[in-house]
Design an enzyme around this catalytic site. Structure first.
Site, PDB file in Angstrom:
ATOM      1  N   HIS A 299       9.878  13.605  86.306  1.00  8.97           N
ATOM      2  CA  HIS A 299      11.256  13.721  86.803  1.00  8.97           C
ATOM      3  C   HIS A 299      11.536  12.800  87.990  1.00  8.97           C
ATOM      4  O   HIS A 299      12.631  12.255  88.106  1.00  8.97           O
ATOM      5  CB  HIS A 299      11.572  15.193  87.116  1.00  8.97           C
ATOM      6  CG  HIS A 299      11.638  16.025  85.876  1.00  8.97           C
ATOM      7  ND1 HIS A 299      10.871  17.150  85.669  1.00  8.97           N
ATOM      8  CD2 HIS A 299      12.341  15.840  84.732  1.00  8.97           C
ATOM      9  CE1 HIS A 299      11.128  17.637  84.462  1.00  8.97           C
ATOM     10  NE2 HIS A 299      12.015  16.866  83.878  1.00  8.97           N
TER      11      HIS A 299
ATOM     12  N   ASP B 296      15.861  21.305  80.605  1.00  9.35           N
ATOM     13  CA  ASP B 296      14.994  22.014  81.550  1.00  9.35           C
ATOM     14  C   ASP B 296      15.501  21.900  82.980  1.00  9.35           C
ATOM     15  O   ASP B 296      15.087  22.655  83.852  1.00  9.35           O
ATOM     16  CB  ASP B 296      13.560  21.470  81.455  1.00  9.35           C
ATOM     17  CG  ASP B 296      13.514  19.965  81.645  1.00  9.35           C
ATOM     18  OD1 ASP B 296      13.685  19.501  82.782  1.00  9.35           O
ATOM     19  OD2 ASP B 296      13.321  19.241  80.643  1.00  9.35           O
TER      20      ASP B 296
ATOM     21  N   GLU C 265      23.206  18.771  76.673  1.00  9.56           N
ATOM     22  CA  GLU C 265      22.016  19.325  76.019  1.00  9.56           C
ATOM     23  C   GLU C 265      22.480  19.979  74.730  1.00  9.56           C
ATOM     24  O   GLU C 265      23.357  20.840  74.743  1.00  9.56           O
ATOM     25  CB  GLU C 265      21.349  20.339  76.976  1.00  9.56           C
ATOM     26  CG  GLU C 265      20.303  21.241  76.355  1.00  9.56           C
ATOM     27  CD  GLU C 265      19.123  20.491  75.732  1.00  9.56           C
ATOM     28  OE1 GLU C 265      18.423  19.774  76.461  1.00  9.56           O
ATOM     29  OE2 GLU C 265      18.913  20.643  74.507  1.00  9.56           O
TER      30      GLU C 265
ATOM     31  N   ASP D  47      16.966  11.719  78.713  1.00  2.87           N
ATOM     32  CA  ASP D  47      15.768  12.551  78.907  1.00  2.87           C
ATOM     33  C   ASP D  47      15.545  13.320  77.609  1.00  2.87           C
ATOM     34  O   ASP D  47      15.732  14.528  77.539  1.00  2.87           O
ATOM     35  CB  ASP D  47      16.039  13.484  80.095  1.00  2.87           C
ATOM     36  CG  ASP D  47      14.846  14.362  80.430  1.00  2.87           C
ATOM     37  OD1 ASP D  47      13.770  14.171  79.850  1.00  2.87           O
ATOM     38  OD2 ASP D  47      15.018  15.260  81.284  1.00  2.87           O
ATOM     39  N   SER D  48      15.149  12.570  76.599  1.00  2.00           N
ATOM     40  CA  SER D  48      15.112  13.114  75.240  1.00  2.00           C
ATOM     41  C   SER D  48      13.730  13.635  74.877  1.00  2.00           C
ATOM     42  O   SER D  48      12.754  13.380  75.564  1.00  2.00           O
ATOM     43  CB  SER D  48      15.490  12.016  74.256  1.00  2.00           C
ATOM     44  OG  SER D  48      14.450  11.058  74.188  1.00  2.00           O
TER      45      SER D  48
ATOM     46  N   ASP E 114      10.915  13.522  71.542  1.00  2.74           N
ATOM     47  CA  ASP E 114      10.376  12.380  70.801  1.00  2.74           C
ATOM     48  C   ASP E 114      11.373  11.878  69.752  1.00  2.74           C
ATOM     49  O   ASP E 114      12.317  12.586  69.403  1.00  2.74           O
ATOM     50  CB  ASP E 114       9.053  12.792  70.123  1.00  2.74           C
ATOM     51  CG  ASP E 114       7.976  13.118  71.152  1.00  2.74           C
ATOM     52  OD1 ASP E 114       7.802  12.338  72.093  1.00  2.74           O
ATOM     53  OD2 ASP E 114       7.320  14.160  70.995  1.00  2.74           O
TER      54      ASP E 114
ATOM     55  N   PRO F 294      15.316  16.778  66.643  1.00  2.00           N
ATOM     56  CA  PRO F 294      16.641  16.763  67.284  1.00  2.00           C
ATOM     57  C   PRO F 294      16.897  15.523  68.131  1.00  2.00           C
ATOM     58  O   PRO F 294      18.048  15.139  68.320  1.00  2.00           O
ATOM     59  CB  PRO F 294      16.624  18.017  68.174  1.00  2.00           C
ATOM     60  CG  PRO F 294      15.542  18.874  67.661  1.00  2.00           C
ATOM     61  CD  PRO F 294      14.531  17.975  67.017  1.00  2.00           C
TER      62      PRO F 294
END
Lengths: 286, 286
Positions: free
Chosen positions: B62, B86, B106, B155-156, B158, B162
C-alpha cells in the site's frame, strides 16, 4: 506420484517445490547434501535441508555478491572466497581479467565434488588456473593471513551449523586483518523480514560495524530464499559502496549480467525504512 | 492440530502459512472471500484462494502503490482507486491533506463489508469524509469520466476472474481519458519471475505503453506474493517518475512510512537486467 521438497522458512511458513527426482543424497563429515531436479527451478542444492541454490535464480545471488564489490574495487587482484563450494561466486569472479588469484576456502570437499558433478552451471569455472581450492575451516584459514587480499567474499550457509563461525566477531576481525589497506569484504547476511532471520542479520551487522570503518547493507530479490528479500553486508577499510563506485568504468568491462547493473548497484543500497530501523537498533547514530 | 493455508504460486511451487483459525468464509456474487488468523502474518484476506493481503506486510504494497505516484504529483486533489476494497490504498491516500476527494470503485460490496469487520487496519479510513465508495464495475465507471482525476490507482486482483477487465487496452485508454492533462495512473502489475506471471506483466505493460506517453515499471519486496518480487506500472501524461520527483518536497510533508522513502523511490525504478529484457520484448526501442 507427486514429490515435493519443503523448507520451513519459519515455524509457521513453508515453501515447497515440486521435484522430478532426487539426483543425489549424501552425508558428509559436516552436513547432509542433496541435489534435486525440479520442473520450475531446474536442479537445486540443499544442505541440511536448507535451500542453497537453484539453477533458475542462482544468478541473482552470485551476481550481487560479486559484482557489487568488484564494481567498487575494480583493481582487485587477489580475492578470497569463504564457503561457496558450489563455485557460483568463483564463476562470476573469473570473468574479471584483472583478478590474478582466487582462494576458495570450503570446509566440505564433498560439496565441491557433488557440485562439480551435478551443477556444472555454477562449478564449471572452478578449474580456472587462477583458482586454488583449500578444504579447510574458513575461520582458521583467515586467521593466518595478513594484508593479503583486496576482497573477501563470505559466501556462507546460515549462522548455525557449519557456517556459525563465519558470523563471529573474531572472524570479522581476522578478515579485516587479512585485507589490504583498501580491501573490502562482503557477506550474505540473511533476510530482514522474518524475526528469526532479522535477529541473525542484526547480530552480524553489529559485529561488522565494530570491525570495519565503512559498513553498509544491500539487498536483492532472491525468490527461493525466505521472504525473497535477501541482504548482503558490505564492509570496507576505505571505499564507500556508492560514492566510490564508478558506473562507467564498470560498464567499460563489457560484462553481460542478468540481474546486476549500475542502477541496481545504487538501488540495492536504498533500504526500506523498516530495515533501516533494524540496523539503527544495533548501530545507534547510523 | 495443524491448519495450513496453501497457495500454488505456480503449478510446481507452493507457499503455505500456518493458520490459527478461519475467521470468515463467504461466497459473494463475484468470488469466494476468506479471512484467516495466523501466528506469522496476523490476519490475512484471500479472494478465490489467492493471497490479497496480510496484516504483517500489507504496508509494503500500500505504501508503494500510493506514495510513489503522490510524491511525483504532490498537488493531486482528486483520486480514483479501482479495486482496493480492503481500504489499504485509501488509508495511505487520506494521509495527504491536499487530497480533496477519493472515489473508490469496488465491484464487490461484500469485500468492503468483510474488511471493515475483520481488517480495521486497512479498512479503518474508509469513513474519511473525502471518500466516496461506488459498488460498480471499474471498467464501466471509468468509461463515463473525462478529464476528472489527477491520479488513478488500479489496485486490482490478478488478470483473471473479476479483475480481468482491469488489464485490457480499452480500460487503460479510458483511464487516460478520465485523467487530467497532467494526470497519472499506477497499477499492480504482477511478478517478473515465474513465466506465468511474467507473461501477464508483459501483456499489461504493452497495453499501457500503447496508451500513455510515459510508461515505466517499478518494484518492491512483498514476501507474501509469488516470488516476493512484485511490480507496479507507472503511466503518465506528463510527469516522469524519477526526473519530476522532488524528494525534499515529499520529506516536508512529514509522513511516517515503514517501507517507502525517497531513496527507495529511485531504487524501485532500477530494474534487474532480466526484467528490462522482458519489458523490451514488448516495447522495442525502450
Amino acid at each position: 506420484m507427486e514429490l515435493w521438497f519443503t523448507e520451513k522458512h519459519t515455524e509457521h511458513v513453508k515453501f515447497s517445490i515440486q521435484v522430478d527426482k532426487q539426483l543425489y543424497s549424501g552425508q558428509s563429515e559436516f552436513q547432509r547434501i542433496d541435489i534435486f531436479d525440479s520442473p520450475e527451478f531446474g536442479k537445486f542444492l540443499t544442505l541440511d535441508g536448507y535451500m542453497m541454490l537453484t539453477e533458475k535464480d542462482e544468478f541473482i545471488y552470485h551476481e550481487m555478491i560479486v559484482h557489487v564489490p568488484m564494481a567498487v574495487h575494480p583493481l582487485a587482484k587477489r580475492v578470497l572466497v569463504i564457503g561457496g563450494g558450489d563455485g557460483g561466486a568463483v564463476r562470476e569472479l573469473t570473468r574479471y581479467l584483472g583478478i590474478e588469484r582466487i582462494d576458495l576456502v570450503e570446509i566440505d570437499r564433498q560439496v565441491v565434488d557433488v557440485c562439480r558433478k551435478y551443477l556444472p552451471q555454477t562449478a564449471g569455472r572452478l578449474d580456472d588456473p587462477r583458482v586454488s581450492i583449500h578444504y579447510e575451516d574458513g575461520l582458521k584459514f583467515v586467521r593466518a593471513e595478513e594484508n593479503v587480499y583486496d576482497l573477501i567474499i563470505v559466501d556462507s550457509t546460515d549462522p548455525f551449523g557449519p557456517g556459525e563461525g563465519l558470523f563471529t566477531k573474531e572472524f570479522y576481525g581476522n578478515c579485516f586483518k587479512a585485507l589490504k589497506e583498501d580491501g573490502l569484504m562482503v557477506n550474505q547476511q540473511e533476510s530482514p523480514f522474518y524475526p528469526v532471520d532479522a535477529i541473525a542479520m542484526q547480530r552480524a551487522h553489529k559485529r561488522i560495524v565494530d570491525s570495519f570503518p565503512v559498513s553498509r547493507v544491500y539487498q536483492a530479490h532472491i525468490p527461493t530464499y525466505p521472504s525473497g528479500h535477501w541482504l548482503f553486508g558490505f564492509a570496507s577499510k576505505k571505499y564507500h559502496p556508492t560514492e566510490d563506485f564508478d558506473a562507467s568504468a564498470w560498464m567499460k568491462l563489457g560484462l553481460k549480467t542478468r540481474y546486476y547493473n549500475p542502477k541496481i548497484h545504487i538501488g540495492a543500497f536504498a533500504l526500506p525504512n523498516y530495515v533501516k530501523t533494524l540496523l539503527e537498533e544495533v548501530e545507534p547514530g547510523r
